[in-house]
Motif scaffolding. Structure first.
Motif, short mmCIF file in Angstrom:
data_model
loop_
_atom_site.label_atom_id
_atom_site.label_comp_id
_atom_site.label_asym_id
_atom_site.label_seq_id
_atom_site.Cartn_x
_atom_site.Cartn_y
_atom_site.Cartn_z
N CYS A 275 -34.94 52.34 -42.44
CA CYS A 275 -35.81 53.50 -42.72
C CYS A 275 -35.12 54.61 -43.53
N ALA A 276 -33.83 54.77 -43.39
CA ALA A 276 -33.07 55.82 -44.09
C ALA A 276 -33.47 57.23 -43.67
N CYS B 94 -32.11 58.81 -41.24
CA CYS B 94 -30.99 59.28 -40.41
C CYS B 94 -29.81 59.68 -41.30
N CYS C 114 -27.20 56.03 -38.15
CA CYS C 114 -27.35 54.97 -37.14
C CYS C 114 -26.26 53.92 -37.29
N GLY D 210 -34.50 58.99 -37.35
CA GLY D 210 -34.20 57.69 -36.74
C GLY D 210 -35.42 56.84 -36.50
N GLY E 277 -32.60 52.51 -35.60
CA GLY E 277 -31.22 52.10 -35.89
C GLY E 277 -31.10 50.70 -36.42
N LEU F 264 -31.53 49.81 -39.48
CA LEU F 264 -31.16 49.89 -40.89
C LEU F 264 -32.33 49.53 -41.81
N CYS G 267 -36.59 53.98 -37.52
CA CYS G 267 -36.53 52.53 -37.26
C CYS G 267 -35.70 52.19 -36.03
S1 FES Z 1 -32.40 55.02 -38.10
FE1 FES Z 1 -33.40 53.82 -39.61
S2 FES Z 1 -31.82 53.43 -41.05
FE2 FES Z 1 -30.87 54.68 -39.55
#
Ligand code: FES
Length: 109
Positions: free
Chosen positions: A48-49, A51, A89, A40, A44, A46, A42
């Motif tokens: 970083c990927a 999660c 997220c 997680g 949440g 959207l 970033c």
């Molecule tokens: S926490 Fe970064 S994309 Fe889901």
């Protein structure tokens, strides 16, 4: 309001059960409870990927699929992308998802 139960299953088949606050995401409830396997990075937003999870097959219809932005990010996950891949997220926990089961990928980030 009662919590929403989520089961996180790791690659060895071991699992952690967490009772999340309704409205939390699958990512946030994992991070807040110190679960390994979901980063997680970033927070949440959207971007970083880190999660990535695989939604248990029988929950796929209720959870639904990714939108276009999430789908683009899923192209960059380290473990193989599968039809049941989601960025956790983006999965908001509601009473409808009580009992949800997600599987953690082998590698994250
Ligand atoms: S926490 Fe970064 S994309 Fe889901």
């Amino acid at each position: 309001m009662a919590g929403v139960r989520v089961r996180y299953v790791d690659i060895d088949g071991a699992h952690d059960d967490i009772e999340a606050e309704p409205g939390d995401s699958v990512m946030r409830s994992a991070v807040q409870n110190g679960l390994p396997g979901i980063v997680g990075e970033c927070g949440g937003t959207l971007s970083c990927a880190s999660c990535h999870v695989y939604v248990e097959q029988e929950w796929m219809a209720r959870v639904g699929g990714p939108d276009a932005t999430e789908s683009d990010l899923l192209e960059g996950v380290l473990s193989p992308r599968r039809p049941e891949s989601r960025l956790s997220c983006q999965i908001r926990l509601t009473a409808e998802l009580d009992g949800l089961v997600v599987h953690l990928p082998e590698e994250q980030l």
